[in-house]
Design an enzyme around this catalytic site. Sequence first.
Site, PDB file in Angstrom:
ATOM      1  CB  CYS A  87      -0.959  -0.007   1.188  1.00  0.00           C
ATOM      2  SG  CYS A  87      -2.120  -1.357   1.062  1.00  0.00           S
ATOM      3  CE  LYS A 329     -15.604   5.323   2.565  1.00  0.00           C
ATOM      4  NZ  LYS A 329     -16.644   4.417   3.034  1.00  0.00           N
ATOM      5  CG  HIS A 333      -5.623   1.805  -1.348  1.00  0.00           C
ATOM      6  ND1 HIS A 333      -4.546   2.617  -1.651  1.00  0.00           N
ATOM      7  CD2 HIS A 333      -5.109   0.807  -0.578  1.00  0.00           C
ATOM      8  CE1 HIS A 333      -3.457   2.118  -1.110  1.00  0.00           C
ATOM      9  NE2 HIS A 333      -3.774   1.021  -0.465  1.00  0.00           N
TER      10      HIS A 333
HETATM   11  C1  LIG Z   1     -16.095  -2.662   1.261  1.00  0.00           C
HETATM   12  C2  LIG Z   1     -16.076  -3.368  -0.070  1.00  0.00           C
HETATM   13  C3  LIG Z   1     -15.812  -4.840   0.164  1.00  0.00           C
HETATM   14  C4  LIG Z   1     -17.399  -3.188  -0.789  1.00  0.00           C
HETATM   15  O1  LIG Z   1     -17.353  -3.865  -1.994  1.00  0.00           O
HETATM   16  P1  LIG Z   1     -18.647  -4.563  -2.600  1.00  0.00           P
HETATM   17  O2  LIG Z   1     -19.366  -5.245  -1.516  1.00  0.00           O
HETATM   18  O3  LIG Z   1     -18.233  -5.392  -3.740  1.00  0.00           O
HETATM   19  O4  LIG Z   1     -19.510  -3.352  -3.055  1.00  0.00           O
HETATM   20  P2  LIG Z   1     -19.852  -2.942  -4.554  1.00  0.00           P
HETATM   21  O5  LIG Z   1     -18.610  -2.585  -5.279  1.00  0.00           O
HETATM   22  O6  LIG Z   1     -20.693  -4.000  -5.143  1.00  0.00           O
HETATM   23  O7  LIG Z   1     -20.666  -1.601  -4.369  1.00  0.00           O
HETATM   24  C5  LIG Z   1     -21.994  -1.557  -3.854  1.00  0.00           C
HETATM   25  C6  LIG Z   1     -22.342  -0.121  -3.565  1.00  0.00           C
HETATM   26  O8  LIG Z   1     -21.596   0.356  -2.438  1.00  0.00           O
HETATM   27  C7  LIG Z   1     -20.763   1.431  -2.817  1.00  0.00           C
HETATM   28  N1  LIG Z   1     -19.493   1.188  -2.183  1.00  0.00           N
HETATM   29  C8  LIG Z   1     -18.607   0.217  -2.472  1.00  0.00           C
HETATM   30  N2  LIG Z   1     -17.585   0.294  -1.643  1.00  0.00           N
HETATM   31  C9  LIG Z   1     -17.826   1.323  -0.824  1.00  0.00           C
HETATM   32  C10 LIG Z   1     -17.124   1.879   0.223  1.00  0.00           C
HETATM   33  N3  LIG Z   1     -15.964   1.382   0.613  1.00  0.00           N
HETATM   34  N4  LIG Z   1     -17.647   2.923   0.875  1.00  0.00           N
HETATM   35  C11 LIG Z   1     -18.835   3.435   0.493  1.00  0.00           C
HETATM   36  N5  LIG Z   1     -19.554   2.943  -0.503  1.00  0.00           N
HETATM   37  C12 LIG Z   1     -19.051   1.891  -1.160  1.00  0.00           C
HETATM   38  C13 LIG Z   1     -20.652   1.373  -4.284  1.00  0.00           C
HETATM   39  O9  LIG Z   1     -20.404   2.634  -4.829  1.00  0.00           O
HETATM   40  C14 LIG Z   1     -22.006   0.847  -4.664  1.00  0.00           C
HETATM   41  O10 LIG Z   1     -22.921   1.887  -4.598  1.00  0.00           O
HETATM   42  P3  LIG Z   1     -23.976   2.121  -5.770  1.00  0.00           P
HETATM   43  O11 LIG Z   1     -24.747   0.832  -5.856  1.00  0.00           O
HETATM   44  O12 LIG Z   1     -24.758   3.265  -5.293  1.00  0.00           O
HETATM   45  O13 LIG Z   1     -23.174   2.382  -6.977  1.00  0.00           O
HETATM   46  C15 LIG Z   1     -14.957  -2.784  -0.953  1.00  0.00           C
HETATM   47  O14 LIG Z   1     -15.182  -1.434  -1.109  1.00  0.00           O
HETATM   48  C16 LIG Z   1     -13.609  -3.008  -0.346  1.00  0.00           C
HETATM   49  O15 LIG Z   1     -13.118  -4.074  -0.399  1.00  0.00           O
HETATM   50  N6  LIG Z   1     -12.955  -1.984   0.235  1.00  0.00           N
HETATM   51  C17 LIG Z   1     -11.700  -2.175   0.894  1.00  0.00           C
HETATM   52  C18 LIG Z   1     -10.583  -2.125  -0.084  1.00  0.00           C
HETATM   53  C19 LIG Z   1      -9.323  -2.619   0.534  1.00  0.00           C
HETATM   54  O16 LIG Z   1      -9.296  -3.583   1.253  1.00  0.00           O
HETATM   55  N7  LIG Z   1      -8.243  -1.951   0.245  1.00  0.00           N
HETATM   56  C20 LIG Z   1      -6.964  -2.348   0.727  1.00  0.00           C
HETATM   57  C21 LIG Z   1      -6.648  -1.536   1.935  1.00  0.00           C
HETATM   58  S1  LIG Z   1      -5.019  -1.874   2.516  1.00  0.00           S
END
Ligand SMILES: CC(C)(COP(=O)(O)OP(=O)(O)OC[C@H]1O[C@@H](n2cnc3c(N)ncnc32)[C@H](O)[C@@H]1OP(=O)(O)O)[C@@H](O)C(=O)NCCC(=O)NCCS
Lengths: 468, 470
Positions: A87, A329, A333
């Site tokens: 990261c 956020k 990322h």
């Molecule tokens: C949290 C997470 C799992 C959600 O993914 P998901 O369940 O597949 O969600 P989707 O991509 O299908 O999105 C569904 C909805 O939520 C929203 N959404 C997705 N991730 C979001 C987040 N983190 N915060 C807010 N909204 C989010 C999308 O925009 C979508 O909204 P919409 O339907 O209005 O367009 C994903 O964002 C994630 O993995 N984040 C962490 C990334 C990470 O681990 N990074 C490494 C850090 S070291």
Amino acid sequence: MSRDGIRDKVAIVGVGCCRFGENWDQSPSDMIVDAAYEAYADAGIEDPQKQIDAVFTGSLYSQAGPHECADALKLFDKPVSMVSNYCATGTDAFRYGVMSLAAGMYDRVLVVGYDKPKDRGVSGPSVMMDGVRDLPKTPAGWFSLCAATYFEKYGAGREDLARIAVKNHHNGTLAPKSFLKREITVEDVLNARMISWPFGLYDCAAQTDGAAAVVITRSDLARHHRDDPVLVKAVTIRSGPNPQKDPGNDFLSWKPNGWAARDVYQQAGIADPRREIGVAQVHDCFSLTELLAYEDLGFCEKGSAKEHIAAGTFELGGDLPVNTDGGLKTFGHPTGATGVRMIYENTLQLQGRAGERQVANPKLALSHNLGGHPTACGIAISVSLNARSRTRSSPSRTTSAVTPPPAGSRSSGATERAAVLSEPALRLNDRSGCPEPREGLIYRGIGPPGGPPLFQEGVSIRDFRSRV
Amino acid sequence: MVGIASYGAYIPRHRLPLSAVGGRAAREGGPEKAVAWNDEDSVTMAVSAAVNCLRGLDRKCVDALYFASTSYAFREKQAAALVARALDLRRDLRCADFAGSLRAGTTALRAASDAVAAGSARCVLVVASDCRMGAPSSGLELRLGDGAAAFLVSDADVIAELDAAHALSDEIVDLWRGDGDAFVHSWEDRFVLQEGYVPRIVEAVQSLLEKSGTHVGDYAKVALYGPDQRSLATVARKLGVAADSLCDPLFGRLGNAGAAFAPLLLAAALEGAKPGEKLLVANYGDGADALAFTTTEKLLKLEPRRGVSWHLERRHPVANYDHYLKARGLQTAEWEAPAAPGLSATIHFRDRDNDISFIGQKCNACGAVQFPVQRVCESCFAKDDFEPYRLSDRDGRLVTYTFDYFFPTPEPPTVVGIVEIDGARVHMQLVNCPPEETKTGLPLEFEFRRIHQVGGRPNYYWKAAPRSSD
Ligand SMILES: CC(C)(COP(=O)(O)OP(=O)(O)OC[C@H]1O[C@@H](n2cnc3c(N)ncnc32)[C@H](O)[C@@H]1OP(=O)(O)O)[C@@H](O)C(=O)NCCC(=O)NCCS
């Protein structure tokens, strides 16, 4: 170790950033071109093929190596290297660029961070597996490991984390290039579906594609490019033990944070980060990661984050605005891009170009990446050359709860500090890196719960690294 | 005197209410069967049963390990070697897999006794473990259950002496699973019972009685393999087994545990036995086996172990049929399993002490225990100065945790935490631990489980479980 190795030798003269998001119709090259040409224009570079001497790129997902960037920008017959450091990849690429200039190798260097996780066919993070022993796991699963312990010790809870998400969502609405542009409430955060306790959906960074670029020069050449260059004041990277097997870990903070902070504050002569730093971009892959950074980086005392969150210390109008563009956020990322995107934001802030989210006259800006399990922390501190001419509009920074840098700046730092602070302009930029990827596999896709194919497609990190 | 010196059992905690089969609403309190969960299989159950069997004993005494099962992931590649490694047994160990027949367990038991009697081994660990599937919603699915039983066969400290044994073999296609078949096939039930099970079991037991000059009434406990209650009753009647000596076949609680079924009934019989009792166990499959034991005074000295009744008490009813299908990989997946080569076999080999035996190290310089094996001490930085240190049978403590809702599992969330074991810290998944019972400081023990199936191969590692009382 020389502490003056970097200070003031390098300037940021141009920054660029593509729009972060689900960039279905853009290739990595498309995003690289968007970011780099914006940075060129910002730096007044008209003939990059002649003016750019070297390129450092950072990407975690790319399997194409440095050529992807060289080819996108048609930068041939030049040193082009790729950095991969989880990261903190973007920060690390920047660090290499800064070091190469400080070493006198080049006049102008382009740093490009980018990643394209959305081409993998999964919306969430990869479930990673480092061999048999280390569990199939997600970043949410390991960054959450400080929660039970921290909550128990300091009485904080999900609401405190939620306020961080609310703040960043708000800031994101003010950043033209952010992905998520939606105000949310604490209730939204608390009621969202759970990802890895205590992280619900809104506690997690989004997952996006993106690229960011900066043009850096030797500082004596900076004025050829613009009259308000930003100087790199300090750069550091600190490795830490894997917290998952470190016998001494208390799961109340991430060790590399404190170590990197101590080092970078010493380099820059910062005694009181909360007063001296005007704006900060900290790694907020998850809400708790940001909370721990407040404390680990000495923005507030250990255990006091929840009071500062409640008081708005880190909001746009607060004492020390953090993640002014909405952070990971709302930008998501794209791993390699993030560190460079933070420098883009800090540069705009220092130059007073951050529009609606502009912080009042920040002088010093800090950016912070935390990578791995987490096992490494990189911090960059930069300063505006015009800082002296600016005055803070919020003169009454509260001086309560002033915390020394975590591991304590050495007492000899006092003179150094005095020297630095008496300079007309402080400029630092400091970067730190991330943990070494370990042997293992990155999996693309996750099968249906319980279904036999838990993972879709594996790329061995070793293979992957040997390709880059 | 050759016989059983110790025993142990393992029955998976998950119980599928038979009422839920086919997707109907589950009824509490009705008949159920024990089902291996997605991280369990015949190997993991074998390891757990063996750990229970070896409790309080020196693992170095084991000279040979026989693994008996009809359900093991590999056609070529031994299970016994894997089980032995997980148990951290001696390296000069004789290992064999007994497979192909539901009689594999009792056959292995006899082979072990023969080896000890012949003097070629002093202690042989026999583990019978099975995890077979009937096709979803079929009659067989209602009947088959999963479990494992382990016995240490020795000529010292024998708790049950083997008095006599009889085996007979027959050729019949009654129940079978071909190469690549996921489910057990059965020829018509009535044929199987009338020409197979009933006459063969009766014949084996009668021959044994004749051979040993005993009467069925001499036996305090008679443990009979049985496909269902009615055919079992037929056999008992034909043999003249008194109702109070017929062992409870655990229908509606365990299910027919295949090659481990009769061994589990034997383990249950030992659990409730008093010294000087005669036990008879009969098993069926391509013929039949009958074995007669007499318990000894040593039975009283054996420290309490987790046997059949302990495991039967410990239940986790499956909330719905869908979870079961997911756990057993019976749901159609959107994606085919990837043709990935899987984890590097080289790394698997190199790390087998860590991953399979769960052995860490203790620094000779500073005494710090750490995991995995590393060259430089995590605490004092001394180099290459360590003793191996087995963690699998130590007590652990939960340092911190999270509930991962994203990790694919039939019953989310997955509890994951940092576990401290004598100072070493290990990142592990937790099993048998609902979120509401998860708290820092929780005392833990360890179970060998499937960790994932990358490359279509089961990959094994250890998981932590709340420490249970015995
Ligand atoms: C949290 C997470 C799992 C959600 O993914 P998901 O369940 O597949 O969600 P989707 O991509 O299908 O999105 C569904 C909805 O939520 C929203 N959404 C997705 N991730 C979001 C987040 N983190 N915060 C807010 N909204 C989010 C999308 O925009 C979508 O909204 P919409 O339907 O209005 O367009 C994903 O964002 C994630 O993995 N984040 C962490 C990334 C990470 O681990 N990074 C490494 C850090 S070291």
